[in-house]
Design a protein around this motif. Structure first.
Motif, PDB file in Angstrom:
ATOM      1  N   GLY A 277      63.733  98.171  -1.136  1.00  0.00           N
ATOM      2  CA  GLY A 277      63.644  97.010  -0.691  1.00  0.00           C
ATOM      3  C   GLY A 277      63.487  96.971   0.502  1.00  0.00           C
ATOM      4  N   LYS A 278      62.796  97.943   0.987  1.00  0.00           N
ATOM      5  CA  LYS A 278      61.950  98.831   2.384  1.00  0.00           C
ATOM      6  C   LYS A 278      60.871  98.618   2.166  1.00  0.00           C
ATOM      7  CE  LYS A 278      66.081  98.762   3.935  1.00  0.00           C
ATOM      8  NZ  LYS A 278      66.566  97.911   2.651  1.00  0.00           N
ATOM      9  N   ASP A 279      60.550  98.571   3.768  1.00  0.00           N
ATOM     10  CA  ASP A 279      59.105  98.704   4.247  1.00  0.00           C
ATOM     11  C   ASP A 279      57.961 100.012   4.397  1.00  0.00           C
ATOM     12  OD1 ASP A 279      56.325  98.782   4.654  1.00  0.00           O
ATOM     13  OD2 ASP A 279      56.449  96.897   5.545  1.00  0.00           O
ATOM     14  N   ILE A 280      57.586 100.649   4.268  1.00  0.00           N
ATOM     15  CA  ILE A 280      58.108 101.936   4.815  1.00  0.00           C
ATOM     16  C   ILE A 280      56.944 102.157   5.940  1.00  0.00           C
ATOM     17  CG2 ILE A 280      55.139 102.775   3.945  1.00  0.00           C
ATOM     18  CD1 ILE A 280      55.158 106.243   3.710  1.00  0.00           C
ATOM     19  N   ARG A 281      55.911 101.198   6.081  1.00  0.00           N
ATOM     20  CA  ARG A 281      55.729 100.604   7.738  1.00  0.00           C
ATOM     21  C   ARG A 281      56.541 100.449   8.665  1.00  0.00           C
ATOM     22  NH1 ARG A 281      51.500  96.315   5.759  1.00  0.00           N
ATOM     23  NH2 ARG A 281      53.191  96.224   4.154  1.00  0.00           N
ATOM     24  N   GLN A 282      57.396 100.022   8.462  1.00  0.00           N
ATOM     25  CA  GLN A 282      58.822  99.586   9.702  1.00  0.00           C
ATOM     26  C   GLN A 282      59.964 101.105   9.250  1.00  0.00           C
ATOM     27  OE1 GLN A 282      60.093  96.338   7.414  1.00  0.00           O
ATOM     28  NE2 GLN A 282      59.044  94.950   9.411  1.00  0.00           N
ATOM     29  N   GLY A 283      59.373 102.168   9.329  1.00  0.00           N
ATOM     30  CA  GLY A 283      60.260 103.414   9.148  1.00  0.00           C
ATOM     31  C   GLY A 283      60.581 103.804  10.075  1.00  0.00           C
ATOM     32  N   ILE A 284      59.895 104.189  11.026  1.00  0.00           N
ATOM     33  CA  ILE A 284      61.219 104.102  12.934  1.00  0.00           C
ATOM     34  C   ILE A 284      61.757 103.080  12.496  1.00  0.00           C
ATOM     35  CG2 ILE A 284      60.326 104.733  15.328  1.00  0.00           C
ATOM     36  CD1 ILE A 284      59.367 106.541  13.774  1.00  0.00           C
ATOM     37  N   GLY A 285      61.290 102.306  12.411  1.00  0.00           N
ATOM     38  CA  GLY A 285      62.222 100.648  13.317  1.00  0.00           C
ATOM     39  C   GLY A 285      63.688 100.559  12.269  1.00  0.00           C
ATOM     40  N   LEU A 286      63.339 100.956  11.173  1.00  0.00           N
ATOM     41  CA  LEU A 286      64.338 101.516  10.392  1.00  0.00           C
ATOM     42  C   LEU A 286      65.739 102.380  10.479  1.00  0.00           C
ATOM     43  CD1 LEU A 286      62.440 100.629   7.269  1.00  0.00           C
ATOM     44  CD2 LEU A 286      64.815  99.910   7.511  1.00  0.00           C
ATOM     45  N   ALA A 287      65.161 103.750  10.805  1.00  0.00           N
ATOM     46  CA  ALA A 287      65.461 104.319  11.353  1.00  0.00           C
ATOM     47  C   ALA A 287      66.051 104.276  12.671  1.00  0.00           C
ATOM     48  CB  ALA A 287      64.469 105.516  11.498  1.00  0.00           C
ATOM     49  N   VAL A 288      66.032 103.873  13.098  1.00  0.00           N
ATOM     50  CA  VAL A 288      66.619 103.504  14.575  1.00  0.00           C
ATOM     51  C   VAL A 288      67.389 102.668  14.751  1.00  0.00           C
ATOM     52  CG1 VAL A 288      66.338 102.412  16.891  1.00  0.00           C
ATOM     53  CG2 VAL A 288      64.083 103.994  16.093  1.00  0.00           C
ATOM     54  N   GLU A 289      67.462 101.222  13.587  1.00  0.00           N
ATOM     55  CA  GLU A 289      68.299 100.230  13.990  1.00  0.00           C
ATOM     56  C   GLU A 289      69.715 100.860  13.282  1.00  0.00           C
ATOM     57  OE1 GLU A 289      67.380  95.816  13.206  1.00  0.00           O
ATOM     58  OE2 GLU A 289      68.427  96.199  12.086  1.00  0.00           O
ATOM     59  N   ASN A 290      68.757 100.851  12.163  1.00  0.00           N
ATOM     60  CA  ASN A 290      70.694 101.572  10.903  1.00  0.00           C
ATOM     61  C   ASN A 290      70.842 102.621  11.462  1.00  0.00           C
ATOM     62  OD1 ASN A 290      69.715  99.550   8.890  1.00  0.00           O
ATOM     63  ND2 ASN A 290      68.314 101.294   8.002  1.00  0.00           N
ATOM     64  N   TYR A 291      70.684 104.098  12.131  1.00  0.00           N
ATOM     65  CA  TYR A 291      72.046 104.581  13.131  1.00  0.00           C
ATOM     66  C   TYR A 291      72.135 104.049  14.067  1.00  0.00           C
ATOM     67  CZ  TYR A 291      73.618 108.585  14.925  1.00  0.00           C
ATOM     68  OH  TYR A 291      74.685 110.126  14.652  1.00  0.00           O
ATOM     69  N   ALA A 292      71.372 103.084  14.928  1.00  0.00           N
ATOM     70  CA  ALA A 292      72.136 102.894  15.616  1.00  0.00           C
ATOM     71  C   ALA A 292      73.286 102.477  15.397  1.00  0.00           C
ATOM     72  CB  ALA A 292      71.156 101.666  16.670  1.00  0.00           C
ATOM     73  N   LEU A 293      73.137 101.042  13.875  1.00  0.00           N
ATOM     74  CA  LEU A 293      74.983 101.133  13.350  1.00  0.00           C
ATOM     75  C   LEU A 293      75.756 101.172  12.765  1.00  0.00           C
ATOM     76  CD1 LEU A 293      76.034  98.179  12.563  1.00  0.00           C
ATOM     77  CD2 LEU A 293      74.603  98.622  10.517  1.00  0.00           C
ATOM     78  N   LEU A 294      74.879 103.142  12.238  1.00  0.00           N
ATOM     79  CA  LEU A 294      75.815 104.039  11.584  1.00  0.00           C
ATOM     80  C   LEU A 294      77.045 103.973  12.717  1.00  0.00           C
ATOM     81  CD1 LEU A 294      76.748 105.727   9.699  1.00  0.00           C
ATOM     82  CD2 LEU A 294      74.621 107.033  10.114  1.00  0.00           C
ATOM     83  N   HIS A 295      75.937 104.349  14.043  1.00  0.00           N
ATOM     84  CA  HIS A 295      77.036 105.625  15.190  1.00  0.00           C
ATOM     85  C   HIS A 295      78.006 103.948  15.587  1.00  0.00           C
ATOM     86  CE1 HIS A 295      76.599 106.978  18.841  1.00  0.00           C
ATOM     87  NE2 HIS A 295      76.762 107.868  18.994  1.00  0.00           N
TER      88      HIS A 295
END
Lengths: 394, 197
Positions: free
Chosen positions: A124-142
């Motif tokens: 359910g994700k979009d590869i064009r948002q790869g960087i945005g996903l990596a940034v936001e998801n990790y910020a939450l995980l952190h």
């Protein structure tokens, strides 16, 4: 230096025999390889995360790593990589914290975005948002690993109100995290911002490209105040095929190289070896090529080799691990000889970070005592601190 | 001015390379009229054909290909010439430009040329090459030159068209130089911006 192996469990036909292993064979071989890695004295085993054939790397690496935690004693279990883009960061926080407890702290993670387009929409994700996903998801995980009760809202996920990720990280210390990237300066920036490790899987590309990425990470690590640029925590990939006699290695490996799913039917073995870390040759050649990495990228803390791939039979992979075990003492001595004293020899581990936290607490306590008592003597003036032991710090 | 010439001709010598050279000479001559010096580098794609294929199938980049792609990014102008096969640019020409990231040619003046065996391919530049360079946001100059076999004969206007194209490129280059390239490894987007984005 932590040395280890990593792989993605490709199910590839052995081009010399025509035999294709079953998924079951490959999964069981993966476990045998991890045990063997520990036996020959390696420090790390890292598994990829994969969601499509012909790969048997687990969809959730914690399943494999939890099993390995039970059948190994010393090995640090890691990923190569955990997909930070398509996984829910809440599940990552929960699963890897649980794994950390099971493994008594012997784990860390490498975050990656994944590079095959079809994977994103499956989740359910979009590869064009790869960087945005990596940034936001990790910020939450952190945050989930560091704050007991989290209120959170972002772009890509259901908001959280009063959420506690369980179990809490072991000893209140979240697993150490690396960020893997082969081309994105944003990911090097992300690793630097958090003071996390940066893993550059340099196995396909010329070193000049990775020098740019790693230099950027080191520079920004210093910029964000985590230490000097050369103290940043760097991991590298590598691959070899070794035989005692160089020409035997070339003859034996060539059909595997020529037919490998990744680089087969492309450049020649010689061309590829001249521009990438691949070494096909004698133990001495592998030592020499590996030591060039320090020259190109500075002293670094983790070296992972890809050995189990391209349809090589398990017996051959075991022989490669045995040979790696044999050259390991030489490699370790040479790395250590090249390392400046102020550069960490190893990446942070659970015990080293626990010790660092206790030291910091003790120092804070001393400072407090020093400020309130005129009779206390600061540690730095005691004879003990001038003994060689003090150089072990960091 | 750093002019990079990309020729996708296959034979040695090829009419494609001949056209590339003549277009470049014309551009350099007209740049001289604007008091601009030019330094010309020519890349024959046939020399990179295997490297381009290796890059596409295995991610492996040879040093020569790496240099050529870096030069595409840093050149002040490009002169590009492809043979026309079956109604469009040659596969090799397309494969090479498929490796150019979209930002690397943004705003770069590009002079388009093509060669073919029949005059019936004469609009192939307009329906094949120019849209690709439009996607790459390159600044293609209005005059392009297509040279068919007949054009290399005596009564051709080829020389006039080449001269006009060279004048076009020089004028565009002087009036509208390409923008400065940002090095993503030097000028990184700060993490606070990434987080906020």
């Amino acid at each position: 230096m932590q040395v280890g192996v990593f792989g993605i469990g490709d199910v590839t036909t052995d081009p010399t025999t025509g035999r294709t292993p079953s998924e079951h064979d490959r999964i069981k071989d993966t476990i045998a390889i991890a045990k063997k890695a520990e036996e020959v004295g390696l420090d790390v085993f890292a598994t990829g995360e994969h969601h499509n054939p012909p790969f048997v790397a687990p969809a959730n690496p914690t399943v494999l790593l939890a099993h390995l935690a039970a059948v190994t004693e010393r090995l640090i279990l890691s990923t190569a990589t955990t997909l930070i883009t398509t996984n829910d960061p809440v599940r990552l926080a929960e699963d890897y914290a649980y794994l950390q407890h099971l493994a008594d702290g012997r784990i860390d993670l490498v975050m990656g975005r994944g590079n095959t387009g079809p994977v994103y929409p499956w989740f359910g994700k979009d590869i064009r948002q790869g960087i945005g996903l990596a940034v936001e998801n990790y910020a939450l995980l952190h945050e989930l690993w560091r704050t007991d009760v989290v209120d959170w809202q972002g772009k890509f996920r259901t908001p959280l109100q009063g959420f506690t990720s369980t179990p809490r990280p072991m000893d209140g210390l979240p697993p150490f995290v690396w960020h893997g990237s082969i081309r994105s300066p944003e990911i090097a920036e992300q690793a630097a911002y958090y003071g996390d490790g940066f893993f550059a899987n340099n196995i396909f590309w010329p070193k000049e490209h990775f020098q740019q990425l790693i230099t950027l990470y080191r520079k920004r690590f210093e910029h964000y105040g985590h230490g000097s640029a050369d103290q940043a925590i760097v991991g590298l990939g590598g691959q070899f095929f070794m035989r005692r006699n160089s020409q035997d290695a070339v003859n034996e490996f060539r059909p595997y190289f020529d037919n490998a799913p990744v680089y087969g039917h492309g450049p020649s073995l010689e061309e590829f070896s001249s521009q990438t870390p691949l070494t096909v040759g004698s133990p001495q050649e592998v030592i020499e090529k590996t030591l060039e990495f320090t020259q190109s990228f500075g002293s670094y803390q983790r070296q992972l080799f890809l050995l189990d791939h391209a349809g090589l039979p398990l017996k051959t992979t075991f022989e490669q691990l045995d040979l790696l075990g044999e050259i390991l003492p030489t490699l370790r001595a040479e790395w250590e000889a090249r390392r400046p004293a102020h550069v960490p020899a190893d990446p942070p581990t659970h015990p080293s970070r626990l010790a660092a936290r206790e030291n910091a607490a003790a120092e804070a306590n001393d400072t407090l005592v020093g400020a309130t008592s005129t009779t206390s003597t600061p540690d730095s003036t005691t004879p003990d601190s001038t003994t060689p032991d003090s150089t072990k710090e960091g | 001015m750093d002019i990079l010439v990309i020729s996708a001709g296959l034979s040695q010598p090829s009419s494609t390379r001949m056209l590339a050279d003549r277009l470049t000479d014309a551009a350099v001559r007209h740049l001289g009229n604007h008091d601009q010096d030019a330094e010309v580098t020519t890349v024959e794609l046939r020399d990179l054909a295997i490297d381009v294929t290796n890059k596409l199938v295995s991610q492996y980049t040879s040093p020569a290909l790496e240099r050529a792609l870096a030069h595409v990014r840093s050149a002040d102008a490009l002169v590009v010439v492809s043979p026309i096969f079956n109604g469009s640019m040659s596969g090799l020409f397309k494969m090479f430009f498929d490796l150019v990231p979209p930002d690397d040619l943004a705003g770069t003046p590009v002079l388009l040329g093509a060669t073919g065996g029949t005059p019936r391919h004469s609009l192939a530049i307009e329906h094949g090459l120019r849209p690709m360079f439009a996607y790459l946001r390159a600044l293609t100059v209005p005059t392009s030159v297509y040279a068919a076999t007949d054009d290399w004969g005596a009564d051709s206007t080829l020389g006039v068209r080449i001269d006009r194209a060279g004048a076009d490129l020089a004028a565009v280059l002087v009036r509208s130089p390409r923008p400065e390239r940002v090095d993503p490894y030097e000028e990184v987007t700060p993490f606070s911006t990434l987080l906020g984005g």
